[in-house]
Design a protein around this motif. Structure first.
Motif, mmCIF file in Angstrom:
data_model
loop_
_atom_site.group_PDB
_atom_site.id
_atom_site.type_symbol
_atom_site.label_atom_id
_atom_site.label_comp_id
_atom_site.label_asym_id
_atom_site.label_seq_id
_atom_site.Cartn_x
_atom_site.Cartn_y
_atom_site.Cartn_z
ATOM 1 N N GLU A 70 0.847 -1.188 0.000
ATOM 2 C CA GLU A 70 0.000 0.000 0.000
ATOM 3 C C GLU A 70 0.887 1.244 0.000
ATOM 4 O O GLU A 70 2.023 1.206 0.458
ATOM 5 N N GLY A 81 -4.484 7.149 -1.454
ATOM 6 C CA GLY A 81 -3.935 5.846 -1.109
ATOM 7 C C GLY A 81 -4.089 4.904 -2.289
ATOM 8 O O GLY A 81 -4.997 5.060 -3.111
ATOM 9 N N VAL A 83 -3.953 0.600 -3.053
ATOM 10 C CA VAL A 83 -3.811 -0.801 -2.659
ATOM 11 C C VAL A 83 -4.231 -1.635 -3.868
ATOM 12 O O VAL A 83 -4.838 -1.118 -4.793
ATOM 13 N N LYS A 99 -10.854 0.336 4.767
ATOM 14 C CA LYS A 99 -9.408 0.396 4.527
ATOM 15 C C LYS A 99 -8.990 1.847 4.266
ATOM 16 O O LYS A 99 -7.971 2.318 4.781
ATOM 17 N N PHE A 110 -7.906 1.305 -5.958
ATOM 18 C CA PHE A 110 -7.664 -0.118 -5.758
ATOM 19 C C PHE A 110 -7.906 -0.869 -7.062
ATOM 20 O O PHE A 110 -8.506 -0.349 -7.994
#
Length: 175
Positions: A70, A81, A83, A99, A110
């Motif tokens: 991450e 972020g 991931v 998350k 993501f």
């Protein structure tokens, strides 16, 4: 800042396909949410000098050692972020939302699902889909524009191979 968000490219060659290269050259930042597949393709994207990325579950061992699971970075005061895995389905985004809250980000990008999701609740959740190996969608990416803290998104359709199910369902309507 104009960012292109991609994931799940699964490219083995060490070159960026022309149809993808033509798109990413127009952006200030490339965000890849994992599953490059090969170190060679990662290096091709990294050579642009614009890449922020995490590894995915299908990436080569060397790539998993090189890239984090991450990543958090900031663009014009907006915390982003990245991931790879997190959403278990396209209908239940609660785990990936938690998350994002755990990571303390405004936006969480993501991958893993191979189809696009853009959802705004407490945080902005974005799965850019896949420009090369889509599932139940056409090839795509997501444009993310951050301008003085204001955020906008747009789904970008990419010319390439559609999901075989999508191709099949389109043929059902033909005579």
């Amino acid at each position: 800042m104009r960012c292109i968000l991609i994931s799940d490219t699964h490219i083995e060659k060490g070159e960026i396909p022309q149809y993808l290269s033509a798109i990413i050259e127009d952006y200030d930042l490339i965000v890849h949410a994992g599953d490059f597949s090969s170190l060679a393709f990662y290096k091709a994207l990294e050579s642009t000098g614009k890449l922020r990325a995490v590894h995915g579950n299908s990436d080569e061992k060397e790539l998993r050692k090189l890239l984090p699971e991450e990543l958090i970075f900031e663009v014009e005061g907006v915390k982003i972020g990245i991931v790879h895995q997190g959403a278990l389905s396209i209908v239940d985004t609660a785990p990936i939302k938690y998350k994002a809250l755990e990571m303390g980000v405004n936006i969480l990008v993501f991958g893993h699902l191979h189809r696009p999701i853009i959802e705004k609740n407490d945080v902005l959740l974005i799965c850019p889909g896949s420009p090369t190996k889509p599932r139940m969608s056409d090839p795509c990416a997501v444009e993310l524009v951050i301008d003085n803290g204001s955020v906008s998104t747009k789904l970008i359709e990419i010319t390439g191979q559609s999901c075989s199910y999508i191709d099949f369902s389109r043929k059902l309507g033909e005579k």
